[in-house]
Design a protein around this motif. Sequence first.
Motif, PDB file in Angstrom:
ATOM      1  N   TRP A   1       7.365   9.885  -6.622  1.00 51.65           N
ATOM      2  CA  TRP A   1       8.487   9.850  -7.564  1.00 51.65           C
ATOM      3  C   TRP A   1       8.264  10.655  -8.835  1.00 51.65           C
ATOM      4  CZ3 TRP A   1      11.731   8.469  -4.215  1.00 51.65           C
ATOM      5  CH2 TRP A   1      11.393   7.550  -3.230  1.00 51.65           C
ATOM      6  N   ILE A   2       7.292  10.296  -9.615  1.00 51.67           N
ATOM      7  CA  ILE A   2       7.056  11.011 -10.880  1.00 51.67           C
ATOM      8  C   ILE A   2       6.506  12.417 -10.623  1.00 51.67           C
ATOM      9  CG2 ILE A   2       5.695  11.033 -13.016  1.00 51.67           C
ATOM     10  CD1 ILE A   2       8.192   9.201 -13.106  1.00 51.67           C
TER      11      ILE A   2
ATOM     12  N   THR B   1      17.076   7.523  -5.043  1.00 48.79           N
ATOM     13  CA  THR B   1      16.302   7.201  -3.837  1.00 48.79           C
ATOM     14  C   THR B   1      15.136   6.277  -4.163  1.00 48.79           C
ATOM     15  OG1 THR B   1      16.941   9.281  -2.811  1.00 48.79           O
ATOM     16  CG2 THR B   1      14.980   8.198  -1.926  1.00 48.79           C
ATOM     17  N   TRP B   2      14.501   6.483  -5.299  1.00 49.08           N
ATOM     18  CA  TRP B   2      13.396   5.625  -5.724  1.00 49.08           C
ATOM     19  C   TRP B   2      13.868   4.165  -5.808  1.00 49.08           C
ATOM     20  CZ3 TRP B   2      10.504   6.608 -11.012  1.00 49.08           C
ATOM     21  CH2 TRP B   2       9.321   5.848 -11.068  1.00 49.08           C
ATOM     22  N   VAL B   3      15.029   3.958  -6.411  1.00 51.82           N
ATOM     23  CA  VAL B   3      15.584   2.606  -6.544  1.00 51.82           C
ATOM     24  C   VAL B   3      15.891   2.017  -5.172  1.00 51.82           C
ATOM     25  CG1 VAL B   3      17.543   1.257  -7.415  1.00 51.82           C
ATOM     26  CG2 VAL B   3      16.521   3.048  -8.846  1.00 51.82           C
ATOM     27  N   VAL B   4      16.593   2.770  -4.341  1.00 50.91           N
ATOM     28  CA  VAL B   4      16.981   2.273  -3.025  1.00 50.91           C
ATOM     29  C   VAL B   4      15.748   2.069  -2.139  1.00 50.91           C
ATOM     30  CG1 VAL B   4      18.328   2.776  -0.943  1.00 50.91           C
ATOM     31  CG2 VAL B   4      19.287   3.255  -3.212  1.00 50.91           C
ATOM     32  N   HIS B   5      14.757   2.932  -2.283  1.00 51.93           N
ATOM     33  CA  HIS B   5      13.491   2.783  -1.556  1.00 51.93           C
ATOM     34  C   HIS B   5      12.841   1.442  -1.897  1.00 51.93           C
ATOM     35  CE1 HIS B   5       9.094   3.584  -1.032  1.00 51.93           C
ATOM     36  NE2 HIS B   5       9.513   4.169   0.069  1.00 51.93           N
TER      37      HIS B   5
ATOM     38  N   GLY C   1       0.818  -1.216   0.000  1.00 50.17           N
ATOM     39  CA  GLY C   1       0.000   0.000   0.000  1.00 50.17           C
ATOM     40  C   GLY C   1       0.848   1.260   0.000  1.00 50.17           C
ATOM     41  N   HIS C   2       1.935   1.246   0.746  1.00 52.48           N
ATOM     42  CA  HIS C   2       2.864   2.381   0.798  1.00 52.48           C
ATOM     43  C   HIS C   2       3.509   2.619  -0.571  1.00 52.48           C
ATOM     44  CE1 HIS C   2       6.139   4.934   2.324  1.00 52.48           C
ATOM     45  NE2 HIS C   2       6.989   4.105   1.731  1.00 52.48           N
ATOM     46  N   LEU C   3       3.904   1.539  -1.232  1.00 49.93           N
ATOM     47  CA  LEU C   3       4.507   1.670  -2.565  1.00 49.93           C
ATOM     48  C   LEU C   3       3.515   2.257  -3.562  1.00 49.93           C
ATOM     49  CD1 LEU C   3       6.523  -1.672  -2.595  1.00 49.93           C
ATOM     50  CD2 LEU C   3       7.492   0.634  -2.549  1.00 49.93           C
ATOM     51  N   ILE C   4       2.257   1.870  -3.460  1.00 50.28           N
ATOM     52  CA  ILE C   4       1.214   2.427  -4.336  1.00 50.28           C
ATOM     53  C   ILE C   4       1.088   3.927  -4.106  1.00 50.28           C
ATOM     54  CG2 ILE C   4      -1.302   2.522  -4.680  1.00 50.28           C
ATOM     55  CD1 ILE C   4      -1.269  -0.563  -4.265  1.00 50.28           C
TER      56      ILE C   4
ATOM     57  N   GLY D   1      14.903  -1.326  -0.328  1.00 53.41           N
ATOM     58  CA  GLY D   1      14.706  -1.326   1.121  1.00 53.41           C
ATOM     59  C   GLY D   1      13.398  -1.992   1.518  1.00 53.41           C
ATOM     60  N   HIS D   2      12.356  -1.742   0.748  1.00 50.93           N
ATOM     61  CA  HIS D   2      11.065  -2.352   1.084  1.00 50.93           C
ATOM     62  C   HIS D   2      11.019  -3.835   0.716  1.00 50.93           C
ATOM     63  CE1 HIS D   2       9.092   0.903   3.015  1.00 50.93           C
ATOM     64  NE2 HIS D   2       9.272   1.722   1.990  1.00 50.93           N
ATOM     65  N   ILE D   3      11.732  -4.232  -0.309  1.00 48.98           N
ATOM     66  CA  ILE D   3      11.851  -5.673  -0.589  1.00 48.98           C
ATOM     67  C   ILE D   3      12.555  -6.341   0.594  1.00 48.98           C
ATOM     68  CG2 ILE D   3      12.958  -7.415  -2.063  1.00 48.98           C
ATOM     69  CD1 ILE D   3      12.455  -5.401  -4.422  1.00 48.98           C
ATOM     70  N   ASN D   4      13.610  -5.711   1.075  1.00 41.47           N
ATOM     71  CA  ASN D   4      14.326  -6.210   2.256  1.00 41.47           C
ATOM     72  C   ASN D   4      13.393  -6.280   3.458  1.00 41.47           C
ATOM     73  OD1 ASN D   4      15.799  -5.424   4.905  1.00 41.47           O
ATOM     74  ND2 ASN D   4      17.400  -6.305   3.633  1.00 41.47           N
ATOM     75  N   GLN D   5      12.607  -5.242   3.658  1.00 44.53           N
ATOM     76  CA  GLN D   5      11.675  -5.194   4.791  1.00 44.53           C
ATOM     77  C   GLN D   5      10.658  -6.335   4.711  1.00 44.53           C
ATOM     78  OE1 GLN D   5       9.205  -1.699   4.797  1.00 44.53           O
ATOM     79  NE2 GLN D   5       8.592  -1.969   6.928  1.00 44.53           N
ATOM     80  N   ILE D   6      10.098  -6.549   3.533  1.00 41.60           N
ATOM     81  CA  ILE D   6       9.118  -7.621   3.354  1.00 41.60           C
ATOM     82  C   ILE D   6       9.732  -8.970   3.707  1.00 41.60           C
ATOM     83  CG2 ILE D   6       7.831  -8.921   1.604  1.00 41.60           C
ATOM     84  CD1 ILE D   6       7.284  -6.172   0.226  1.00 41.60           C
ATOM     85  N   THR D   7      10.917  -9.258   3.189  1.00 37.68           N
ATOM     86  CA  THR D   7      11.532 -10.559   3.456  1.00 37.68           C
ATOM     87  C   THR D   7      11.944 -10.698   4.923  1.00 37.68           C
ATOM     88  OG1 THR D   7      13.720  -9.810   2.702  1.00 37.68           O
ATOM     89  CG2 THR D   7      12.298 -10.890   1.074  1.00 37.68           C
TER      90      THR D   7
END
Length: 176
Positions: free
Chosen positions: A57-58, A138-142, A47-50, A145-151
Amino acid sequence: MEFNITESIQILTKTPSVISNLLKDLPETWIKTNEGVDTWSPYDVVGHLIHGEKTDWIPRALIILGENEDKAFVPFDRFAQLKNSSSRTLKQLLAEFEELRTENIQKLQALSIDEQTLERKGIHPEFGEVTLKQLLATWVVHDLGHINQITRVMAKNYKIEVGPWTKYLAILRDKK
């Protein structure tokens, strides 16, 4: 490593499928678990990514590249997903994230960004002047970071079950 727009787009393009492959068809115990009070579940992260796709970003890149003299960014609500996503299924959120990301990558590619463009500046509400390059990096690292958080959150579901192997599993020792 220097910022590379082509490589960044490759990573940004993969994020929706990486997250979808991790989460789709899992029981709610895996997608709604978090690390405790004031932490996010994998569901919350999607939801945060959405929300970021819609408002961060854009839209901020367009402020930087726009003709207006006012380059101030609208503050980003880091917790908007807690109210915006609560009535939706994970499947719906994953589909929306993929659709929005595809649209945003197309918008990004249409901007024809070069080295000079990457140095253009906007005004972040907390940091002050930031460049387009910093925003895109930052968009890429964000995402990463969230993929890391999910796992990390998912791994902690079995923290007790792994027994003594916790000693060798750094993901289970990481702080929130």
